[in-house]
Motif scaffolding. Structure first.
Motif, short mmCIF file in Angstrom:
data_model
loop_
_atom_site.label_atom_id
_atom_site.label_comp_id
_atom_site.label_asym_id
_atom_site.label_seq_id
_atom_site.Cartn_x
_atom_site.Cartn_y
_atom_site.Cartn_z
N ILE A 64 46.05 63.78 40.79
CA ILE A 64 45.22 62.58 40.93
C ILE A 64 45.85 61.65 41.97
O ILE A 64 47.01 61.27 41.86
CB ILE A 64 45.05 61.88 39.58
N GLN A 65 45.07 61.28 42.98
CA GLN A 65 45.52 60.38 44.04
C GLN A 65 45.25 58.93 43.71
O GLN A 65 46.07 58.05 43.96
CB GLN A 65 44.82 60.73 45.36
N LYS A 66 44.07 58.68 43.14
CA LYS A 66 43.66 57.30 42.91
C LYS A 66 42.54 57.24 41.89
O LYS A 66 41.74 58.18 41.79
CB LYS A 66 43.19 56.66 44.23
N ARG A 67 42.51 56.15 41.15
CA ARG A 67 41.39 55.86 40.25
C ARG A 67 40.69 54.60 40.76
O ARG A 67 41.32 53.57 40.94
CB ARG A 67 41.90 55.66 38.82
N ILE A 68 39.41 54.73 41.01
CA ILE A 68 38.64 53.64 41.59
C ILE A 68 37.68 53.09 40.53
O ILE A 68 36.81 53.82 40.03
CB ILE A 68 37.84 54.13 42.82
N ASP A 69 37.83 51.84 40.16
CA ASP A 69 36.95 51.22 39.19
C ASP A 69 35.58 50.98 39.81
O ASP A 69 35.47 50.40 40.90
CB ASP A 69 37.54 49.90 38.69
N ASP A 84 41.41 49.84 48.42
CA ASP A 84 41.91 48.65 47.72
C ASP A 84 40.87 47.53 47.73
O ASP A 84 40.96 46.58 46.95
CB ASP A 84 43.21 48.15 48.38
N GLN A 85 39.90 47.65 48.62
CA GLN A 85 38.81 46.68 48.67
C GLN A 85 37.83 47.00 47.53
O GLN A 85 37.40 48.14 47.39
CB GLN A 85 38.09 46.78 50.01
N PRO A 86 37.49 46.02 46.70
CA PRO A 86 36.57 46.29 45.59
C PRO A 86 35.21 46.79 46.10
O PRO A 86 34.72 46.32 47.13
CB PRO A 86 36.42 44.93 44.90
N PRO A 87 34.61 47.74 45.41
CA PRO A 87 33.28 48.20 45.81
C PRO A 87 32.25 47.08 45.71
O PRO A 87 32.40 46.16 44.90
CB PRO A 87 32.97 49.30 44.79
N ALA A 123 33.15 61.57 39.11
CA ALA A 123 32.64 60.44 38.33
C ALA A 123 33.06 60.65 36.88
O ALA A 123 32.56 61.55 36.21
CB ALA A 123 31.13 60.35 38.44
N ALA A 124 34.02 59.84 36.41
CA ALA A 124 34.47 59.90 35.03
C ALA A 124 33.65 58.89 34.24
O ALA A 124 33.99 57.70 34.19
CB ALA A 124 35.96 59.61 34.95
N ARG A 125 32.58 59.36 33.63
CA ARG A 125 31.58 58.46 33.06
C ARG A 125 32.16 57.47 32.05
O ARG A 125 31.96 56.27 32.14
CB ARG A 125 30.45 59.26 32.40
N ASP A 126 32.89 58.01 31.06
CA ASP A 126 33.36 57.15 29.98
C ASP A 126 34.65 56.41 30.32
O ASP A 126 35.15 55.62 29.52
CB ASP A 126 33.54 57.96 28.70
N SER A 127 35.17 56.64 31.53
CA SER A 127 36.31 55.85 32.03
C SER A 127 35.87 54.75 32.97
O SER A 127 36.70 53.93 33.40
CB SER A 127 37.31 56.77 32.76
N ASN A 128 34.59 54.75 33.34
CA ASN A 128 34.05 53.78 34.30
C ASN A 128 34.82 53.81 35.63
O ASN A 128 35.08 52.77 36.23
CB ASN A 128 34.07 52.36 33.72
N GLN A 129 35.12 55.02 36.06
CA GLN A 129 35.91 55.20 37.28
C GLN A 129 35.40 56.39 38.08
O GLN A 129 34.78 57.31 37.53
CB GLN A 129 37.39 55.46 36.94
#
Length: 304
Positions: A158-163, A199-202, A141-147
């Motif tokens: 790094i494989q993926k960044r999930i918003d 790829d599906q939005p949370p 959980a990257a708090r200040d990246s919102n990801q």
């Protein structure tokens, strides 16, 4: 207390940031059995039954205290250049992952050789950590990246960044590893990520004020979320994606873990220096245990 007696106990290890200790609770008896001095300002916690070890991050001490769970004492201190907060252990017990809050990096430390350390920059203000059941992916959980950042554990790439939502802090996985849950502090929500299709939005579920940590039950049917600003725990039904009940606990609840053997949920309360013990079936607090100053217990803290 004999070693044989300890082996049959379920123990909860609660970090007390304000007095630099860890409270060890017998969950069946619901009382403190030991108080262990650790480094300065302990926050994060990870436990291993196989290794008989408890790992504690000391955010102001720039270190990790290693507790032998058979002796209930610190046997090693691992220096860390930075401010360690989040911590988790890989399911195979071979690697300890530590989030260095101010340096935006993740450390991977070998449990068999703590001098073997690797690092990766994951995102801004890394907090909660969790590893997939197959040991192949670390989620941060990257708090200040919102990801939430997915990292390959073998290469630390790094494989993926999930918003997700705003300011994710605590994260957890379903027990089958197919869903990831992110608590978004500033949105008062939990994001549910389908890992079979990232790829599906949370989708998001509203909870209480300033949520902090989350955990799933073993059946993957419910989530439990601490809400620090309204002193409660939300219970979410995953099938309906709704909060089905809210339980009042102590002030400023942070870390929480399930005692599956005794069907209890334990919640560390920063504001009242205590642990609330919840009967999972009845969904109500059945006792409160006084601990040390500013109890946090950020991570998996029950050894069973």
């Amino acid at each position: 207390m004999s070693l044989s007696a300890c082996q049959h106990q379920t123990l909860a290890y609660i970090t007390n940031q304000g007095d630099h200790t860890v409270s060890v609770i017998d969950t069946r008896q619901q009382k403190i059995m030991h108080t262990i001095a650790v480094g300065k300002a302990p926050v994060g916690i990870a436990v291993s039954k196989k290794l008989q070890r408890v790992y504690v991050t000391n955010v102001e001490g720039a270190s990790i205290s290693v507790i032998d769970s058979t002796q209930q004492k610190v046997i090693q201190t691992i220096p860390v250049k930075g401010s360690p907060v989040g911590i988790t252990l890989s399911p195979d017990n071979q690697t300890l992952y530590v989030a260095d809050w101010y340096s935006d990096r993740i450390l991977a430390i070998s449990t068999s050789n703590v001098n073997s350390q690797r690092a990766v920059i994951a995102g801004k203000a890394p907090a909660g950590l969790v590893v997939s059941p197959d040991n192949q992916t670390l989620y941060v959980a990257a708090r200040d990246s919102n990801q939430v950042v997915a990292i390959d554990t073998s290469s630390l790439s790094i494989q993926k960044r999930i918003d997700v939502g705003k300011h994710p802090f605590g994260i957890a996985l379903s027990h089958d590893g197919k869903q990831l849950f992110s608590v978004n502090v500033y949105d008062n929500t939990v994001s549910v990520v389908e890992l079979t299709n990232t790829d599906q939005p949370p989708y998001t579920i509203k909870v209480g004020e300033h949520p902090y940590c989350v955990i799933a039950n073993p059946e993957n049917t419910q989530l439990y979320v601490t809400n620090t600003q309204d002193d409660s725990v939300s219970v979410i039904d995953l099938a309906t994606r709704k909060v089905i009940t809210t339980m009042n606990v102590g002030m400023t609840p942070e870390g929480l873990s399930l005692d599956t053997e005794n069907n209890l949920l334990l919640v560390a309360n920063w504001g009242t220096n205590s642990v609330s013990v919840i009967d999972v079936a009845q969904k109500k607090v059945i006792s409160t245990i006084k601990t040390g100053d500013k109890s946090r217990a950020f991570g998996q803290f029950i050894l069973q």
